[in-house]
Every structure is written in C-alpha cells, then in structure tokens.
Design a protein around this motif. Structure first.
Motif, PDB file in Angstrom:
ATOM      1  N   ASN A 192     -29.271  -0.615   8.674  1.00 28.06           N
ATOM      2  CA  ASN A 192     -29.084  -1.798   7.830  1.00 28.06           C
ATOM      3  C   ASN A 192     -30.190  -1.830   6.787  1.00 28.06           C
ATOM      4  N   GLY A 193     -29.834  -1.576   5.531  1.00 27.32           N
ATOM      5  CA  GLY A 193     -30.826  -1.553   4.471  1.00 27.32           C
ATOM      6  C   GLY A 193     -31.060  -2.888   3.793  1.00 27.32           C
ATOM      7  N   HIS A 194     -30.436  -3.971   4.279  1.00 26.43           N
ATOM      8  CA  HIS A 194     -30.563  -5.272   3.619  1.00 26.43           C
ATOM      9  C   HIS A 194     -32.036  -5.693   3.616  1.00 26.43           C
ATOM     10  N   ARG A 195     -32.576  -5.899   2.428  1.00 22.98           N
ATOM     11  CA  ARG A 195     -34.021  -6.095   2.271  1.00 22.98           C
ATOM     12  C   ARG A 195     -34.524  -7.418   2.824  1.00 22.98           C
ATOM     13  N   ILE A 196     -33.640  -8.374   3.076  1.00 21.93           N
ATOM     14  CA  ILE A 196     -34.082  -9.665   3.603  1.00 21.93           C
ATOM     15  C   ILE A 196     -34.681  -9.530   5.001  1.00 21.93           C
ATOM     16  N   HIS A 197     -34.457  -8.391   5.667  1.00 23.32           N
ATOM     17  CA  HIS A 197     -34.932  -8.219   7.040  1.00 23.32           C
ATOM     18  C   HIS A 197     -36.263  -7.470   7.134  1.00 23.32           C
ATOM     19  N   TYR A 198     -36.726  -6.846   6.026  1.00 25.25           N
ATOM     20  CA  TYR A 198     -37.967  -6.063   6.138  1.00 25.25           C
ATOM     21  C   TYR A 198     -38.852  -6.131   4.900  1.00 25.25           C
ATOM     22  N   ASP A 199     -38.341  -6.589   3.779  1.00 23.28           N
ATOM     23  CA  ASP A 199     -39.098  -6.604   2.530  1.00 23.28           C
ATOM     24  C   ASP A 199     -39.529  -8.041   2.228  1.00 23.28           C
ATOM     25  N   ARG A 200     -40.748  -8.372   2.655  1.00 22.29           N
ATOM     26  CA  ARG A 200     -41.204  -9.761   2.544  1.00 22.29           C
ATOM     27  C   ARG A 200     -41.303 -10.209   1.091  1.00 22.29           C
ATOM     28  N   ARG A 201     -41.756  -9.334   0.223  1.00 27.55           N
ATOM     29  CA  ARG A 201     -41.875  -9.719  -1.187  1.00 27.55           C
ATOM     30  C   ARG A 201     -40.499 -10.016  -1.779  1.00 27.55           C
ATOM     31  N   TYR A 202     -39.512  -9.184  -1.472  1.00 32.31           N
ATOM     32  CA  TYR A 202     -38.160  -9.406  -1.992  1.00 32.31           C
ATOM     33  C   TYR A 202     -37.568 -10.707  -1.459  1.00 32.31           C
ATOM     34  N   VAL A 203     -37.655 -10.916  -0.144  1.00 35.92           N
ATOM     35  CA  VAL A 203     -36.980 -12.065   0.444  1.00 35.92           C
ATOM     36  C   VAL A 203     -37.600 -13.388  -0.011  1.00 35.92           C
ATOM     37  N   GLU A 205     -39.661 -13.784  -2.984  1.00 35.53           N
ATOM     38  CA  GLU A 205     -39.742 -13.937  -4.436  1.00 35.53           C
ATOM     39  C   GLU A 205     -38.382 -13.865  -5.123  1.00 35.53           C
ATOM     40  N   VAL A 206     -37.443 -13.096  -4.554  1.00 35.02           N
ATOM     41  CA  VAL A 206     -36.134 -12.944  -5.197  1.00 35.02           C
ATOM     42  C   VAL A 206     -35.104 -13.888  -4.584  1.00 35.02           C
ATOM     43  N   GLU A 207     -35.019 -13.907  -3.255  1.00 39.17           N
ATOM     44  CA  GLU A 207     -33.994 -14.739  -2.611  1.00 39.17           C
ATOM     45  C   GLU A 207     -34.507 -16.118  -2.216  1.00 39.17           C
ATOM     46  N   GLY A 208     -35.808 -16.346  -2.297  1.00 36.85           N
ATOM     47  CA  GLY A 208     -36.353 -17.685  -2.138  1.00 36.85           C
ATOM     48  C   GLY A 208     -36.484 -18.191  -0.718  1.00 36.85           C
ATOM     49  N   TYR A 209     -36.477 -17.292   0.262  1.00 33.33           N
ATOM     50  CA  TYR A 209     -36.662 -17.703   1.652  1.00 33.33           C
ATOM     51  C   TYR A 209     -38.148 -17.683   2.016  1.00 33.33           C
ATOM     52  N   PRO A 210     -38.563 -18.419   3.049  1.00 33.58           N
ATOM     53  CA  PRO A 210     -39.990 -18.475   3.390  1.00 33.58           C
ATOM     54  C   PRO A 210     -40.508 -17.242   4.133  1.00 33.58           C
ATOM     55  N   GLY A 211     -39.628 -16.448   4.701  1.00 32.09           N
ATOM     56  CA  GLY A 211     -40.074 -15.276   5.463  1.00 32.09           C
ATOM     57  C   GLY A 211     -38.921 -14.325   5.686  1.00 32.09           C
ATOM     58  N   LEU A 212     -39.195 -13.258   6.433  1.00 27.09           N
ATOM     59  CA  LEU A 212     -38.136 -12.312   6.769  1.00 27.09           C
ATOM     60  C   LEU A 212     -37.084 -12.999   7.635  1.00 27.09           C
ATOM     61  N   ILE A 213     -35.831 -12.658   7.411  1.00 28.18           N
ATOM     62  CA  ILE A 213     -34.736 -13.279   8.147  1.00 28.18           C
ATOM     63  C   ILE A 213     -34.370 -12.408   9.340  1.00 28.18           C
ATOM     64  N   VAL A 214     -34.296 -13.020  10.510  1.00 31.24           N
ATOM     65  CA  VAL A 214     -33.876 -12.310  11.715  1.00 31.24           C
ATOM     66  C   VAL A 214     -32.373 -12.066  11.609  1.00 31.24           C
ATOM     67  N   HIS A 215     -31.963 -10.838  11.864  1.00 30.90           N
ATOM     68  CA  HIS A 215     -30.552 -10.464  11.749  1.00 30.90           C
ATOM     69  C   HIS A 215     -29.679 -11.359  12.639  1.00 30.90           C
ATOM     70  N   GLY A 216     -28.574 -11.860  12.072  1.00 34.25           N
ATOM     71  CA  GLY A 216     -27.615 -12.593  12.890  1.00 34.25           C
ATOM     72  C   GLY A 216     -27.099 -11.767  14.058  1.00 34.25           C
ATOM     73  N   PRO A 217     -26.707 -10.497  13.840  1.00 35.77           N
ATOM     74  CA  PRO A 217     -26.252  -9.679  14.967  1.00 35.77           C
ATOM     75  C   PRO A 217     -27.322  -9.455  16.026  1.00 35.77           C
ATOM     76  N   LEU A 218     -28.585  -9.388  15.624  1.00 39.63           N
ATOM     77  CA  LEU A 218     -29.653  -9.244  16.614  1.00 39.63           C
ATOM     78  C   LEU A 218     -29.735 -10.490  17.489  1.00 39.63           C
ATOM     79  N   ILE A 219     -29.650 -11.678  16.880  1.00 37.36           N
ATOM     80  CA  ILE A 219     -29.698 -12.909  17.672  1.00 37.36           C
ATOM     81  C   ILE A 219     -28.494 -12.974  18.609  1.00 37.36           C
ATOM     82  N   ALA A 220     -27.301 -12.628  18.096  1.00 39.33           N
ATOM     83  CA  ALA A 220     -26.107 -12.619  18.950  1.00 39.33           C
ATOM     84  C   ALA A 220     -26.282 -11.637  20.102  1.00 39.33           C
ATOM     85  N   THR A 221     -26.856 -10.467  19.814  1.00 38.60           N
ATOM     86  CA  THR A 221     -27.106  -9.477  20.864  1.00 38.60           C
ATOM     87  C   THR A 221     -28.089 -10.011  21.892  1.00 38.60           C
TER      88      THR A 221
END
Length: 286
Positions: A192-203, A205-221
């Motif tokens: 999974n290359g989605h940067r919201i899960h590992y790129d703190r600067r991207y998530v 500065e670009v997407e406006g979230y306060p931190g890295l987002i925990v994967h929904g599938p990981l939480i479900a798992t």
C-alpha cells in the motif's frame, strides 16, 4: 455535475480478474506484525478472516503512481476527480476456507457509484464486489463488498462531524500502539503506497490531517484478531465494519468486543484515546 455523474456511473459493471497463490511467507509476516508467537505455517493452514488482504496486491508500475501514492485515477476504478480517498467500510461472507497453498482467483466488479453532498462538499462512493475462488472452484470461498469514499480537500473552515461515544461495557479490550513501524510493516505487507500512512509531511501539509492515519483494514484486522485471541475456535460466517472517524498515530487506541445474547453475534469496535468511536463492526459466527 450531471455529465460527470453519468461518466462515473459508466464504470458500473466493469470487472477485472487477478490470480495469486496463498504462499506462507505473508502469513508468517503478519503473525509477527500482530505480535503473535512464531508458528509453523504449513500447506493447508486456513487463513484467518481478512488475511486474504495479503494477496492480490496492487502491482502498478512506478510511473503509474499518483501524487498521493495510489495508482493514478482511471483504469479499473472510476476516475473520481476528488483528491482524498479513504476506505469507508466492507462487508464479508466467509463461505469456505482459503488455505495456504491454494491457487486463488479474485474477480472484482464495480457494483455501484453514487455522488452526494456532505458537510464539507461533494462525496463520491464507489462500491466494489470481490469474489475469491480457490483452485478453480465454481463457487466463491469469500464474497467481499468494499466501500471507497472520495472527498474534497480539507478547507480552513471545515468542521469535523460530531464524534460518537464508544460503548463503555466490553468483555474484551486490548490497547494498540500505532507507531511508525507497525504502520510501515502493514503498508509493506499489503503493498500500500498511500502516503497518508507513512509520509508525515504529506499527510499534515497536503491533506491537512494531524498525524499519520492508521489503515482502516489494519484496524478491522485487529478487531478480528481480538475475536480470534478470545475465541480461537470461532468459525466466522460474516463480518462487516464501518469506519466512523480517522485514527491517528499520535496516541494509543483500543479494540474491544462484546458477545451478544444470541451466542452468535459479536459486537466489535475501535475507540481512540478520548473514548470516541472510530470503527464499528459486527461478526456473526456459524
């Protein structure tokens, strides 16, 4: 907008077929990632529910990757012109076991595309149906519906929806620390290359979230893993989950469960450090 909606709905019915083999190494790797003792994984070992996500990985060429780390829009999924993409939820029917050594085929079909107006602007929901068959069987071993939501970029005046309080009473509860290593390992295991899960600067500065987002599938798992830890012999017939609120890596969170009076239904949920509900789920046993 109407013409755009018609264009997106023209993707309904499109399908793709992917083949894979249930090799043991991903099973060993996720076992370690979820902090279980090392175990021998032999041919014929059944996959725990949701571990099929370790297979049928998205093998897009590097030149096909977009700015957010996902494959560029279009192709199998419709080209939704909204920048933020999230896994909103899923529903599963576990009909027969998927085992290590099986040759598997996943047929994916765009089931529906809908456009709505939300509190923060336009939302596009894409529902994908996946059917997984083992060893060229006619009937699927697993049927999954995957709900994807696309939304507009966060604006300075956007107000988050009011949070929901998680249930207080739980028969089972486990704390999870979503550090960078856990998120990286799960991203790597699922390619999974989605940067919201590992790129703190991207998530931030670009997407406006306060931190890295925990994967929904990981939480479900982790929810299903909690059930497995408490009821090792449980035979899960169906499972559904809905992402209610993002979970960030800034604080520990909890996964919890409460068996219901009928003896077959298990209510499972995740909550953040403030007690707000982040994922709501239900498993039904055979």
């Amino acid at each position: 907008m109407e013409a755009q909606q018609d264009q997106l709905q023209s993707w309904i019915g499109r399908s793709e077929r992917v083949e894979d083999t249930i090799n043991p190494t991903p099973v060993v790797a996720l076992t370690a990632t979820l902090d279980h003792p090392a175990m021998a994984v032999e041919s014929g070992t059944p996959l725990p529910p949701l571990w099929h996500w370790l297979y049928f990985l998205p093998m897009h060429r590097q030149s096909e990757i977009g700015a957010d780390g996902h494959a560029r829009r279009g192709g199998f999924l419709p080209p939704v012109p909204l920048p933020r993409r999230m896994w909103a939820g899923s529903q599963f029917e576990f009909r027969s076991p998927i085992r290590v050594g099986d040759r598997v085929t996943r047929t994916s079909t765009i089931d529906n595309v809908t456009t709505k107006e939300g509190r923060t602007g336009k939302l596009v929901f894409v529902k994908v149906r996946h059917e997984v068959r083992c060893n060229e069987a006619r009937e699927p071993a697993l049927v999954e519906f995957h709900d994807i939501v696309y939304r507009e970029a966060q604006g300075p005046s956007d107000v988050a929806p009011p949070p929901q309080t998680a249930p207080v009473e739980a028969a089972w509860r486990r704390q999870v620390v979503p550090d960078d290593v856990l998120l990286f390992r799960y991203s790597a295991l699922t390619f999974n290359g989605h940067r919201i899960h590992y790129d703190r600067r991207y998530v931030t500065e670009v997407e406006g979230y306060p931190g890295l987002i925990v994967h929904g599938p990981l939480i479900a798992t982790l929810l299903m893993d909690l059930l497995r830890r408490q009821m090792p012999d449980a035979d899960v017939a169906s499972f559904r989950f809905k992402a209610v609120r993002p979970t960030f890596d800034l604080n520990p969170f909890h996964v919890s469960g409460q068996p219901q009076a009928d003896g077959k239904t298990i209510h499972l949920w995740a909550s953040d450090h403030e007690g707000w509900l982040t994922m709501d789920a239900t498993a039904v046993l055979r």
